[in-house]
Design a protein around this motif. Structure first.
Motif, PDB file in Angstrom:
ATOM      1  N   VAL A 489      -4.407  24.187  -7.530  1.00  0.00           N
ATOM      2  CA  VAL A 489      -3.689  24.924  -6.480  1.00  0.00           C
ATOM      3  C   VAL A 489      -4.643  25.370  -5.388  1.00  0.00           C
ATOM      4  O   VAL A 489      -4.316  25.341  -4.193  1.00  0.00           O
ATOM      5  N   TRP A 495      -1.044  19.839  -3.617  1.00  0.00           N
ATOM      6  CA  TRP A 495      -0.643  20.160  -4.994  1.00  0.00           C
ATOM      7  C   TRP A 495       0.867  20.221  -5.143  1.00  0.00           C
ATOM      8  O   TRP A 495       1.401  19.830  -6.188  1.00  0.00           O
ATOM      9  N   SER A 496       1.564  20.689  -4.106  1.00  0.00           N
ATOM     10  CA  SER A 496       3.022  20.770  -4.227  1.00  0.00           C
ATOM     11  C   SER A 496       3.651  19.380  -4.328  1.00  0.00           C
ATOM     12  O   SER A 496       4.690  19.213  -4.965  1.00  0.00           O
ATOM     13  N   ASN A 500       6.371  18.581  -7.221  1.00  0.00           N
ATOM     14  CA  ASN A 500       7.788  18.438  -6.890  1.00  0.00           C
ATOM     15  C   ASN A 500       8.531  17.367  -7.695  1.00  0.00           C
ATOM     16  O   ASN A 500       9.632  17.625  -8.195  1.00  0.00           O
ATOM     17  N   ARG A 535       2.467  31.839  -4.625  1.00  0.00           N
ATOM     18  CA  ARG A 535       2.613  30.490  -4.060  1.00  0.00           C
ATOM     19  C   ARG A 535       3.292  29.558  -5.060  1.00  0.00           C
ATOM     20  O   ARG A 535       4.220  28.825  -4.703  1.00  0.00           O
ATOM     21  N   VAL A 536       2.833  29.588  -6.311  1.00  0.00           N
ATOM     22  CA  VAL A 536       3.427  28.722  -7.324  1.00  0.00           C
ATOM     23  C   VAL A 536       4.851  29.174  -7.645  1.00  0.00           C
ATOM     24  O   VAL A 536       5.755  28.347  -7.824  1.00  0.00           O
ATOM     25  N   GLU A 539       7.200  27.901  -5.102  1.00  0.00           N
ATOM     26  CA  GLU A 539       7.454  26.475  -5.274  1.00  0.00           C
ATOM     27  C   GLU A 539       8.429  26.244  -6.428  1.00  0.00           C
ATOM     28  O   GLU A 539       9.319  25.393  -6.348  1.00  0.00           O
TER      29      GLU A 539
END
Length: 992
Positions: A489, A495-496, A500, A535-536, A539
């Motif tokens: 991350v 990373w996203s 996803n 942030r995580v 997501e």
């Protein structure tokens, strides 16, 4: 784009996925050191069909090209044309030539054999044996791969198999390889042939014939850059991807063998035998030979003692499964071994297919040093299966998520068998590692996540809650230098994009996600901050409704508010408790803490280490328990420590406790099979008896024999767990050796005891108390009367310390009603001889939960005998809600506060020597006058002058020709000098 290019690209992608997701999966016989063994099977036409052997000696066949016949270089991204392969006329495994693959400018290289002479037959297994010599490999590794195709040449999804990865050998690094080289035939020491053999490593892979549409096998040889399956750890404009610019690997003596097919399983897919439920072994043997074979089944217990042996004939070309009942066995863990045997005969030996070097090429047979091969039998195949015969336990309630299993990275396997294992274990929660591998652009990736989805749905139907653990691809593959989720991350701006596709596939099935594996995350230099967690979480919110986030934490971490302002989070790399400057950990109540309990933290220290979690504002916390290493501490000690950690974790109020799975995914039985291990029955016992219960009390245990010295010392601990209708006690001693050690407790009339293996333990009753044998391994008492146990735990007379020369003491007696009804009764107190207590008797009537507090007036004689009884005895007679008489013994401690006074006696022939010691535990110096008096002997005095804080001073008294004092008493005492004038005197009885 050419079809060949697309074909090669799909193969490369499938291999990368296979390395990442199935890094731990390989046949049980593919050991790191598959040395040939005495009694190994011969390679005979009618036993082992040699489908194809590659010795690359093709000049005599008219091939004068650079490449072996029917071998094609794979092309595509990461497979440039400047990397190639060719014959090497100077190097070979035993004899030249060999097939050499070269990397000349980075990237990878792979070749595939597409000849028409490797057909396969369904329901047959194929063993591939190869030898690899790898030079100049630092960031690449060489391996062999294989897969099956149908009659149209289309690759069959799921049939891919990869050998172990071979690093560089000793001649390229000047040191020994990480993997031992295989044994070689006797060769003259120091010869070139001997040195050459040391550089070759043998690899094996098994391709199972589980695909009915399979028609041919494809074989591949590879040198692959490691970054093909390792995530870039850093986010940079031009990320550094370390590669070998120049490297080579030689491949030689590759054999493909069609084996007789053998599978060993139980009718229960989880290899479990439930009490009262008959099960059978299923021996699936496809005898593709022209002669009768024998299948021998041997069952041994966990100590290696044989419990059953059976041998059945398998006719030529037989294909029907054989069933044989599991013999009657007591509860426990067992090992079943199926051996496929063929008789030795000279006629068959003459039918051997010639081979250049059978000792180096052929399949290796497992061997048991305790079971040597028969003079008349030859081993062909061996299959091994562990299974558990389960003890009958009380019917549990519904599974609750407070006890669970951390499955680690999902390695595939049959979900239904896994569900059987988890439900039988009475597991209420699991963690499952989910790799974030980006786009699901291959059949393998899609099938992998479909299986995870099926598993999660199936477990949800059984009431088992699942938590997904977010892993980087390298972490999922288990690499030593894997990238943590935190670094992924922090250091990867994309990373996203890795997250996803995975979240879109299974995110809706999981509401709880953990930020990486505990051990890997805690090895990072930094802790998860609130910003990164957010942030995580944001997501996750795109795919999960109201996601819960689990943050890995060390047991040595403490909340930020408990740090002084100048300190911050603990050091993470060594799981240290020291504080270092840096960012403080995020202890938001919105996040769950998963606390790693390393093996080196003793279970006795666990409660105090996590005492801060008892605070009302502490977040929800889980424990991830790491067992000790059985090779270091022994299997029994490892199991005892693991069980104690679980019990202590429950007692301190952990919301969930996760342990490693007490089962494993194996290919030893043929195919991919789940089977339990030796931890399964003990953990099942704990899970079934503790799930859903809460800890009510911890009781310090005393020895049952109160007449021996030190009998009032603490000998163990017991935890009382209770729910609405059932209660139990888990108890053990902290002593490593507990031979004959027992304790006594009031547990009620219906209590029964078992060990972790579910075996009953006999209890005897003395004066209404159960006498319980103690062990370092926890013992469980079920069907106990919790109110009675808790009443005993609540009984106190405090303080127990009696300071002299004060003769009036005022201790307080306390007793609490733990019954759901009003508690009525009488307390009668019996003091030591010549002592007095007021009141001696009192009546009580307590409402549920009410505490009785009664002050006592205790009168103590001024002079005490060291050998006399110094305990108050209380008889509690209950009149309701049950009629019962209880007896409690409360030892009293006599002395001077902040001082320890002791005496030791020894004989020097007929001279009695008495050593009188005084330890000063106060903060100021003290001075005392000591004295010793014996009947008919001169009065002796010694002075303890200005004894400093913390110091021990010893004075010696001597009585010559003192054998006539045996059986009489000696008075020892001290009198304080100065204003205090405190005094303490004891009478000791002289013995031999």
């Amino acid at each position: 784009m050419s079809p060949r290019y697309l074909y090669a690209l799909s193969v490369l992608r499938s291999l990368v996925v296979l390395v990442v997701l199935n890094a731990a999966d390989r046949p049980s016989w593919a050991d790191d050191d598959p040395d040939p063994l005495p009694g190994r099977p011969n390679l005979r036409k009618n036993l082992y069909s040699v489908v194809k052997r590659f010795d690359f000696d093709e000049r005599k066949l008219g091939n004068f090209e650079d490449l072996p016949k029917h071998w094609f270089r794979l092309a595509g991204p990461g497979l440039p044309a400047y990397n190639d392969g060719r014959f090497d006329e100077d190097i070979g495994q035993g004899a030249a030539p060999s097939f050499r693959l070269n990397i000349r400018g980075g990237k990878s290289v792979g070749y595939e054999y597409r000849g028409p002479d490797v057909p396969v037959r369904p329901e047959s297994d194929y063993l591939i044996v190869a030898h690899i010599r790898a030079d100049d490999l630092r960031f690449t590794q060489a391996f062999v791969a294989a897969y099956l195709v149908d009659r149209f040449g289309t690759r069959i999804a799921g049939s891919d198999r990869v050998s172990r990865l071979v690093p560089a050998t000793e001649d390229s690094r000047g040191a020994a390889s990480q993997t031992p080289a295989p044994a070689s035939p006797p060769t003259e020491a120091g010869s070139d042939t001997a040195r050459e053999r040391k550089r070759w490593e043998r690899v094996e892979l098994l391709v199972e014939g589980d695909y009915g549409d399979a028609r041919a096998l494809r074989l591949q040889l590879w040198i692959m850059q490691r970054n093909e399956w390792v995530t870039d750890p850093l986010d940079a404009v031009d990320p550094i991807r370390r590669q070998d610019a120049k490297a080579s690997a030689w491949f030689d003596d590759i054999g493909i063998y069609r084996l007789p097919r053998a599978r060993l399983r139980l009718t229960n897919p989880a290899a479990l035998v439930h009490a009262g439920r008959p099960e059978s072994f299923v021996l699936t043997v496809y005898n593709e030979t022209r002669q009768q074979l024998d299948a021998e089944l041997v069952v041994t217990d966990r100590h290696g003692v044989e419990r059953h042996r059976q041998r059945v004939g398998v006719p030529a070309f037989a294909r029907e499964p054989l069933r044989t009942p599991v013999p009657p066995l007591p509860p426990g863990f067992y090992h079943a071994r199926l051996r496929l045997l063929a008789p030795r005969s000279p006629e068959v030996e003459r039918d051997r297919e010639p081979a250049r070097d059978d000792s180096a090429v052929g399949p290796s047979a497992p061997a048991d040093p305790n079971d040597p091969p028969s003079e008349t039998d030859e081993w062909i195949l061996q299959r091994d299966l562990g299974f558990a015969v389960l003890p009958r336990l009380a019917s549990p309630g519904l599974a609750t998520p407070d006890l669970g299993v951390d499955l680690g990275t999902w390695r595939r396997g049959r979900p239904r068998a896994l569900r059987e294992l988890l439900t039988t274990l009475h597991c209420g929660a699991i963690k499952i590692g989910v790799p974030m591998i980006g786009a699901l652009d291959s059949d393998e990736k899609q099938a992998y996540f479909r299986q995870i989805s099926e598993l999660i749905r199936m477990l949800a139907q059984s009431g088992i809650e699942s938590t997904g653990v977010i892993l980087s691809p390298s972490a999922a593959a288990g690499h030593d230098d894997a990238t943590s989720t935190l670094k992924m991350v922090q250091g990867d701006s994309t990373w996203s994009q890795r997250f996803n596709p995975t979240l879109a596939s299974i995110g809706g099935l999981l509401s709880t996600w953990q930020l990486g594996d505990e051990a890997l995350e805690l090895s990072a230099d930094q802790a998860w901050s609130t910003k990164e967690i957010r942030r995580v979480s944001d997501e996750l919110s795109r795919f999960v409704t109201l996601p819960k986030v689990v943050v890995p934490t060390s047991v040595f971490d403490v909340p930020a508010e408990q740090y002084p302002a100048e300190f911050a989070a603990p050091a993470r790399g060594g799981l240290s408790a020291d504080s270092l400057p840096g960012e403080r950990p995020a202890w938001s109540r919105d996040n769950i803490r998963s606390i790693l309990v390393p093996a080196r933290l003793h279970s006795r220290s666990l409660a105090s280490q996590l005492a801060f979690l008892a605070a009302a504002d502490a977040p929800e916390f889980w424990l991830r328990v790491v067992p000790a290493d059985a090779a270091r501490v022994g299997r029994a000690a490892r199991l005892a420590d693991l069980a104690r950690r679980i019990v202590v974790g429950k007692a301190i109020g952990a919301d969930r406790i996760f342990v490693p799975p007490p089962f494993e995914l194996t290919t030893e039985a043929g195919g991919v099979t789940w089977m339990p291990n030796e931890d399964f029955i003990p953990l099942r016992t704990l899970f079934r008896l503790l799930a859903g219960k809460t800890a009510e009390a911890a009781i310090v245990l005393k020895a049952a024999d109160r007449t021996t010295p030190g009998a009032d010392d603490d000998v163990g601990i017991a935890f009382v767990f209770r729910e609405l209708t059932e209660s139990c006690i888990v108890l053990w001693t902290w002593r490593e050796r507990a031979d004959g050690l027992e304790t006594r407790l009031y547990v009620g009339d219906d209590a029964s005891a078992i060990d972790l293996w579910g075996r009953p333990i006999a209890l005897r009753t003395t004066a209404g108390r159960a006498v319980i044998p103690l062990s370092s391994t926890p013992i469980i008492l079920s069907s106990v009367s919790a109110p009675l146990v808790l009443l005993e735990a609540s009984f106190r007379i405090e303080p127990r310390f009696v300071e002299l020369p004060q003769t009036k003491q005022d201790p307080v007696l306390t007793l609490r009603n733990h019954y759901d009804e009003r508690l009525k009764g009488t307390v009668t107190i019996i003091p030591p001889p010549n002592w007095a207590v007021v009141p001696e008797k009192l009546d009580f009537a307590l409402a549920p939960g009410q505490l009785l507090e009664q002050a006592l007036q205790l009168t103590v004689p001024s002079r005490q005998s060291n050998s006399g009884d110094r305990a108050l005895t209380a008889h509690v007679t209950l009149a309701g809600p049950e009629e019962r008489t209880l007896e409690f013994r409360v030892p009293l401690i006599l002395g001077l506060r902040e001082l320890e006074i002791a005496a030791e006696f020894r004989w020097d022939r007929d001279t009695l020597i008495i050593e009188h010691s005084l330890r000063n535990r106060s903060q100021v110096p003290v001075s005392f006058d000591g004295h010793c008096a014996a009947e008919g002997r001169a009065y002796q005095q010694r002075a303890f002058i200005n004894v400093a804080p913390g110091r021990v001073v010893t004075k010696t008294y001597r009585f010559a020709a003192a054998r006539d004092l045996i059986g009489s008493g000696v008075r020892l005492g001290v009198v304080e000098l100065g204003a205090g004038r405190r005094r303490f005197e004891e009478v000791y009885k002289i013995s031999e």
